[in-house]
Design an enzyme around this catalytic site. Structure first.
Site, PDB file in Angstrom:
ATOM      1  N   ASP A   1      36.496  40.251  37.632  1.00  0.00           N
ATOM      2  CA  ASP A   1      37.825  40.786  37.931  1.00  0.00           C
ATOM      3  C   ASP A   1      37.730  41.992  38.863  1.00  0.00           C
ATOM      4  OD1 ASP A   1      38.754  38.905  36.126  1.00  0.00           O
ATOM      5  OD2 ASP A   1      38.784  40.317  34.469  1.00  0.00           O
TER       6      ASP A   1
ATOM      7  N   GLU B   1      49.131  36.501  37.239  1.00  0.00           N
ATOM      8  CA  GLU B   1      48.510  37.683  36.632  1.00  0.00           C
ATOM      9  C   GLU B   1      47.767  38.451  37.712  1.00  0.00           C
ATOM     10  OE1 GLU B   1      45.867  36.194  33.633  1.00  0.00           O
ATOM     11  OE2 GLU B   1      44.970  34.702  34.958  1.00  0.00           O
TER      12      GLU B   1
END
EC number: 3.2.1.37
Length: 518
Positions: free
Chosen positions: A47, A203
């Site tokens: 991420d 997201e």
């Protein structure tokens, strides 16, 4: 107690080839990692979020249950080094008892505003947190709880030209995208937020503004199967136009999404994203990007459907600035190397670097299983093939040695009855004897998913400790290696000497685009 010294990684050996294929491409061995002949990319993270300030780039990434969000710095946007840690413990319930696997920091964002670096992240159970620093190498301010709330995720701050601060975020269950106003110092939310977009598993919010357009750069479609979407609007609250800018297509890079759009010092644009792999975890990639009609164009549109696909190799964003070796903690008697991470909060009364100069001391604590051992000291596996070794001696009834963790926790070590292995909570003596010291090794072949423990009485001749086994990442992390000590009843003494995490020789023909992650 557990003594360790000479903690180190070996260098990756690199050889060059001629760049004679196309002006922007080089032919490479795609099993290699990182830079091409003049730099090495080490220990990347999942991420990712990246910014550039001046001539340097800075990266943060999810650390989940590992302590406690490392900051990386790069001179060329390819080879990275650890420079700081934002927090070293998480002072919330359960974090002193290994109860939050897959919890902790999810998908952070890093931004630079008015002389300060800001990092924001959410945790699944506790809330929205932030920290600031005037220097990315630290010190970082103690974590500030912006809002006590569960099930928020993936926040990103943004300061508009008029000084108004905002933060975008998503919700567990993958969406929607919600925008809040914040105080100028970024420490307080000023409203309940407004939904600006709903999409399929939307997201990973990243905010930016360019040429009067507000951009939300978001992943959609799920971790392993998704794509990268860009939204743009003339007003921060929308309405937003939508375009898919990166997909797997005909490549082997599944789910190429969630990351950062960054410009290099020369004005070129680049996109960092991750790819989920079953053993190594989330592997970072770097794609070339450019702008057309105020939309980012990422990767190469091989099938001409208007959507980019990941490239295998590409010219570096910045010319080489020299090869950097693996970071170790051998050069300091005052702190652990930044590549080491505690699993959950450390018990500071049970470890130190002062009992013996240049050595790490771990004091054994009781645990029902390897997964629940306190002061488990870990680091990421480097590349597809790696090797880790440690030398151990014990007194009393301690169990101590080398372990691997992922979905499975397993280890090899020494106890008073001899050499043991442990899988699935079952501990078995494989070589009975009263050994004063034993060397342990684990080889990790993440490409073939074949892993094997070894032990040696003399440090030269190793024999397998059990059979080869398969591993898979777990709790949102790839597999890791490290050292631990525990006992079942009374406190005992362990001595482990010459602990070193030694990466095997990896011959890289040239630099691929894949940037390793665990």
């Amino acid at each position: 107690m557990h003594h360790a010294r000479n903690v180190q990684f070996s260098n990756i050996h690199v050889s060059t080839v001629d760049e004679d294929v196309r002006p922007d491409f080089v032919e490479v061995d795609t099993k290699g990692w990182g830079d091409q002949g003049d730099g090495t990319y080490r220990n990347p993270x999942s991420d990712p979020d990246v910014i550039r300030v001046g001539n340097k780039x800075y990266m943060v990434a999810s650390d989940f249950h590992x302590m406690g969000m490392q900051v990386l710095e790069s001179d060329d946007m390819v080879x990275w080094r650890y420079i700081s840690q934002i927090y070293r413990r998480f002072n919330e319930p359960g974090w002193d008892a290994n109860l939050h696997y897959a919890g902790g920091s999810w998908a952070p964002s890093i931004r630079y505003h008015s002389g300060l670096f800001y990092v924001y992240f959410c945790t699944p159970d506790e809330g929205l947190y932030m920290s600031t620093a005037s220097n990315p190498a630290g010190p970082w301010a103690p974590l500030h709880l912006v809002k006590r709330v569960a099930k928020w995720e993936d926040p990103c701050p943004f300061w508009d030209e008029d000084g108004q601060a905002y933060i975008g975020r998503s919700q567990h269950g993958a969406g929607p995208i919600i925008v809040h106003r914040m105080s100028a110092d970024g420490k307080t939310l000023l409203d309940e937020g407004k939904t600006v977009y709903e999409g399929p598993i939307a997201e990973g919010t990243k905010f930016m503004k360019r040429n009067g357009w507000y951009y939300l750069i978001i992943p959609e479609g799920g971790v392993g199967t998704g794509w990268q979407t860009v939204l743009r609007a003339r007003n921060i609250y929308g309405p937003y136009e939508r375009r898919i800018v990166l997909e797997q297509g005909s490549t082997g890079v599944n789910g190429p999404h969630q990351g950062a759009l960054v410009d290099a010092p020369d004005g070129s644009w680049w996109f960092y994203h991750f790819q989920e792999t079953p053993v190594l975890g989330r592997v970072v990639h770097l794609q070339p990007a450019r702008w057309e009609a105020d939309w980012p164009v990422i990767g190469v549109d091989y099938d001409k459907n208007g959507i980019g696909e990941p490239v295998a190799t590409w010219k570096k964003p910045v010319s080489s600035v020299g090869t950097a070796g693996f970071q170790t903690c051998d050069d300091s008697n005052d702190a652990l190397g930044l590549h080491w991470q505690w699993n959950h909060n450390p018990v500071d009364t049970h470890w130190n670097l002062t009992d013996r100069k240049g050595w790490l001391t771990l004091k054994a604590m009781p645990a029902d299983s390897l997964k629940m051992v306190r002061n488990m000291l870990t680091q990421k596996v480097v590349g597809y093939q790696s090797e880790s070794t440690t030398k151990v001696s014990i007194k009393g009834d301690s169990y101590a040695g080398l372990f691997c963790s992922g979905k499975l926790f397993c280890g090899v070590g020494l106890c008073k009855d001899g050499v043991f292995i442990e899988f699935g909570g079952q501990r078995k003596i494989i070589d009975k004897g009263s050994y004063q010291e034993v060397w342990f090794k684990v080889t990790n072949d993440c490409e073939q998913n074949r892993h094997l423990f070894y032990y040696s009485i003399d440090g030269e001749h190793y024999q397998p400790a059990g059979s080869a086994f398969a591993m898979s990442g777990g709790y949102w992390k790839g597999i890791r290696v490290g050292c631990l000590t525990t006992f079942l009843q009374a406190k005992r003494l362990l001595r482990a000497r010459h602990l070193r995490m030694l990466n095997s020789t990896i011959s890289i023909k040239n630099s691929p685009n894949s940037l390793a992650d665990c």
